[in-house]
Design a protein around this motif. Structure first.
Motif, mmCIF file in Angstrom:
data_model
loop_
_atom_site.group_PDB
_atom_site.id
_atom_site.type_symbol
_atom_site.label_atom_id
_atom_site.label_comp_id
_atom_site.label_asym_id
_atom_site.label_seq_id
_atom_site.Cartn_x
_atom_site.Cartn_y
_atom_site.Cartn_z
ATOM 1 N N ASP A 137 0.919 -1.193 -0.128
ATOM 2 C CA ASP A 137 0.169 -0.047 0.089
ATOM 3 C C ASP A 137 0.832 1.249 -0.001
ATOM 4 O OD1 ASP A 137 0.838 0.237 2.749
ATOM 5 O OD2 ASP A 137 -0.988 0.087 3.617
ATOM 6 N N GLY A 138 2.296 1.136 -0.060
ATOM 7 C CA GLY A 138 3.006 2.168 -0.211
ATOM 8 C C GLY A 138 3.515 2.715 1.296
ATOM 9 N N THR A 139 3.157 2.159 2.309
ATOM 10 C CA THR A 139 3.376 2.662 3.732
ATOM 11 C C THR A 139 5.195 2.070 4.193
ATOM 12 O OG1 THR A 139 1.378 2.463 4.607
ATOM 13 C CG2 THR A 139 3.089 2.277 5.933
ATOM 14 N N ALA A 140 5.702 3.041 4.251
ATOM 15 C CA ALA A 140 7.340 2.727 4.607
ATOM 16 C C ALA A 140 7.344 1.876 5.884
ATOM 17 C CB ALA A 140 8.021 3.882 4.777
ATOM 18 N N VAL A 141 7.851 0.689 5.821
ATOM 19 C CA VAL A 141 7.939 -0.126 7.156
ATOM 20 C C VAL A 141 9.397 -0.082 7.760
ATOM 21 C CG1 VAL A 141 6.119 -1.722 6.194
ATOM 22 C CG2 VAL A 141 8.596 -2.278 5.668
ATOM 23 N N VAL A 142 10.183 0.112 6.879
ATOM 24 C CA VAL A 142 11.955 0.489 7.358
ATOM 25 C C VAL A 142 12.358 1.489 6.535
ATOM 26 C CG1 VAL A 142 13.965 -0.475 7.915
ATOM 27 C CG2 VAL A 142 12.007 -2.051 8.019
ATOM 28 N N GLU A 143 12.981 2.608 7.427
ATOM 29 C CA GLU A 143 13.730 3.712 6.558
ATOM 30 C C GLU A 143 15.005 3.960 7.055
ATOM 31 O OE1 GLU A 143 12.413 7.528 4.250
ATOM 32 O OE2 GLU A 143 11.038 6.684 5.746
ATOM 33 N N GLY A 144 15.981 4.320 6.364
ATOM 34 C CA GLY A 144 17.196 4.623 6.953
ATOM 35 C C GLY A 144 18.387 5.121 5.975
ATOM 36 N N THR A 145 19.561 4.827 6.399
ATOM 37 C CA THR A 145 20.603 5.135 5.810
ATOM 38 C C THR A 145 21.895 4.152 5.910
ATOM 39 O OG1 THR A 145 20.327 7.536 5.775
ATOM 40 C CG2 THR A 145 22.531 6.823 5.297
ATOM 41 N N ILE A 146 22.446 3.483 4.948
ATOM 42 C CA ILE A 146 23.601 2.856 4.849
ATOM 43 C C ILE A 146 24.799 3.622 4.299
ATOM 44 C CG2 ILE A 146 24.731 0.762 4.208
ATOM 45 C CD1 ILE A 146 22.159 -0.450 3.499
ATOM 46 N N ARG A 147 25.761 3.623 5.208
ATOM 47 C CA ARG A 147 26.943 4.460 4.894
ATOM 48 C C ARG A 147 27.971 3.748 4.515
ATOM 49 N NH1 ARG A 147 29.211 5.877 9.606
ATOM 50 N NH2 ARG A 147 27.701 4.492 10.824
#
Length: 156
Positions: A137-147
């Motif tokens: 449905d387009g809902t973000a479940v995990v979000e972040g940054t990999i450096r």
């Protein structure tokens, strides 16, 4: 060393070529097999793949386990890095920060993106890769940054 992006371009033109590429990618990095990522798109500065919600990647709540999702995000990041990095450079993950935003109740789409300017800088640099995993449905479940730590390859 296989040119990941060139291989993707060649195989993606064939029927079921993206599935074949995904299987080859799993062979090169066997720890991705559990999540079984299937590439949808790969190019410089962007990679997208899916992880099917199936028993093997579910937790006790019946949702896709966050570690399987992080595995998918790392696969997207790695493919993006291989498709983007200049030939005279190399990369290694330096760190990963993610937030768990919602339950992963459906198949998951993992997307990794970077700013082209980050790859153009010289010397030893840190390149942030934005990663996001979304439900159907387009809902973000995990979000972040990999450096990523990016350096010149040693001369031989």
């Amino acid at each position: 060393m296989v040119d990941t992006f060139a291989l993707y371009q060649r195989l993606s033109r064939l029927p079921r070529g993206r599935v074949v590429f995904s299987l080859v990618f799993e062979q090169a990095a066997p720890y991705f097999r559990t999540a079984r990522p299937r590439f949808v798109e790969l190019g410089p500065n962007r990679a997208e793949l899916t992880i099917r919600k199936r028993r093997r990647v579910q937790n006790h709540l019946g949702t896709v386990h966050v570690i399987a999702i992080c595995n998918g995000l790392e696969a997207a990041m790695g493919a993006l890095a291989e498709a983007t990095i200049p030939a005279h450079r190399r990369w290694i993950p330096k760190g990963m920060e993610v937030d768990y935003a919602a339950k992963a109740t459906t198949d998951i789409t993992c997307v990794a993106t970077t700013d082209p300017a980050d790859w153009a800088r010289g010397g030893d640099v840190e390149v942030p890769v934005h990663v996001v995993a979304t439900r159907a449905d387009g809902t973000a479940v995990v979000e972040g940054t990999i450096r990523l730590w990016v350096t010149d390859k040693p001369t031989r």
